[in-house]
Design an enzyme around this catalytic site. Sequence first.
Site, PDB file in Angstrom:
ATOM      1  N   HIS A 280       0.670  -1.000   0.382  1.00 27.23           N
ATOM      2  CA  HIS A 280      -0.123   0.038  -0.170  1.00 27.23           C
ATOM      3  C   HIS A 280       0.548   1.292   0.108  1.00 27.23           C
ATOM      4  O   HIS A 280       1.586   1.379   1.201  1.00 27.23           O
ATOM      5  CB  HIS A 280      -1.056   0.390   1.136  1.00 27.23           C
ATOM      6  CG  HIS A 280      -2.041   1.514   1.036  1.00 27.23           C
ATOM      7  ND1 HIS A 280      -2.937   1.419   0.554  1.00 27.23           N
ATOM      8  CD2 HIS A 280      -1.876   3.034   1.632  1.00 27.23           C
ATOM      9  CE1 HIS A 280      -4.255   2.139   0.742  1.00 27.23           C
ATOM     10  NE2 HIS A 280      -2.800   2.536   1.374  1.00 27.23           N
ATOM     11  N   CYS A 281       0.627   2.283  -1.029  1.00 30.17           N
ATOM     12  CA  CYS A 281       1.566   3.637  -1.041  1.00 30.17           C
ATOM     13  C   CYS A 281       0.895   4.882  -0.667  1.00 30.17           C
ATOM     14  O   CYS A 281      -0.139   4.893  -1.043  1.00 30.17           O
ATOM     15  CB  CYS A 281       1.863   3.364  -2.602  1.00 30.17           C
ATOM     16  SG  CYS A 281       3.090   5.011  -3.363  1.00 30.17           S
ATOM     17  N   VAL A 282       1.508   5.143   0.750  1.00 31.05           N
ATOM     18  CA  VAL A 282       0.750   6.276   1.256  1.00 31.05           C
ATOM     19  C   VAL A 282       1.015   7.126  -0.293  1.00 31.05           C
ATOM     20  O   VAL A 282      -0.121   8.430  -0.046  1.00 31.05           O
ATOM     21  CB  VAL A 282       1.205   6.828   2.888  1.00 31.05           C
ATOM     22  CG1 VAL A 282       0.265   5.572   3.386  1.00 31.05           C
ATOM     23  CG2 VAL A 282       2.630   7.099   2.496  1.00 31.05           C
TER      24      VAL A 282
END
Length: 346
Positions: free
Chosen positions: A184-186
């Site tokens: 998951h890439c913020v």
Amino acid sequence: MDFLTLFLVYLCFVLVVTALLCLCSGRKDNFLTRSVNRASQVLSLVTPPQLQRVTRRVTHKTLHRLFHTRSCLFVVLHVALQAAVFGEYTWEVFGYCLELQFHLLLLLLPYVLLAGNVGCFLLCSRANPGVITKSNHASLVKVYAYDGVMFQRGIVCPTCTVEKPARSKHCSVCRTCVHRFDHHCVWLNNCVGSSNVGWFLLYLLSLTATATALAAVTSALLLRVLLLSSLMHSTYLDAQGQEHPVDIPFLVQHLFLTFPRIVFMLGFVILLTLVLGGYSSFSLYLAFTNQTTNEWCKSRRFGGSHHLSSQPHNRQLVYKNIYSKGIWRNLKEIFRPPTALERKKK
């Protein structure tokens, strides 16, 4: 404290903050959370109980909102950093380079790379990463074979109440199971999975190329200024009145006093180039070997072997990546995800 010391402190601070944001992205138990908890335990010895409860509640909510829920905060920060860097490049670097007769195509290259990067960013952040639903579950479960070590048949996601297809994982931030889950890439406010991993790789490579182009043009400008000033062959007097030939620390300090914003921008962009270059190399390695970040981390955690619960404890199964098909076919799979029909034909 001289300029170089302050500049090194600035670079180290930026590097530490960047590393913390990357390490804490999408993880429940991360370094930052553990550090905050330990600091709270130390401060609790001298802090009133009422203040402890308020501080703990505010800190917990802040960390949870930052790293464990979908938020546009990092997207806004991402855009703000790009706007600040390109604002400085356009306002000062571009103008000085035109005066010094740099080639126009070289000066426009960062803008071209920025346009490509923004396009990849939008496509990656707004795309469906490969969310597993009850309607597409039957087809997705047939895409990849279970390796029997890292991915086992019959494991049901307790949140989504569906059997996990091989190479999938439940994202606690997006609260969905994602097929061929990478991470998951913020910064994208989205997961990276089977459907957008190709755009993510292009986004990462274009961002690295953009930072490299900015650093190259800015460095060429400062080097041209030094060559035109003939300062590199001069001397200076120190505090004791002794004459010394000009060295690199003196030149850097002179450039900072003359172009402070450009030098600070160059330091940030160089550091960003190194960080992104390392991450891009790692992502390319994963693409060449047909691995995901999730799988790579799990394989390191297994330590090369893993016990199956249904097997005797004296039998060790060594983990092996069964999904790699050669560099070319692995890259093809990144940009054209396989389907259950293709696997059945093979």
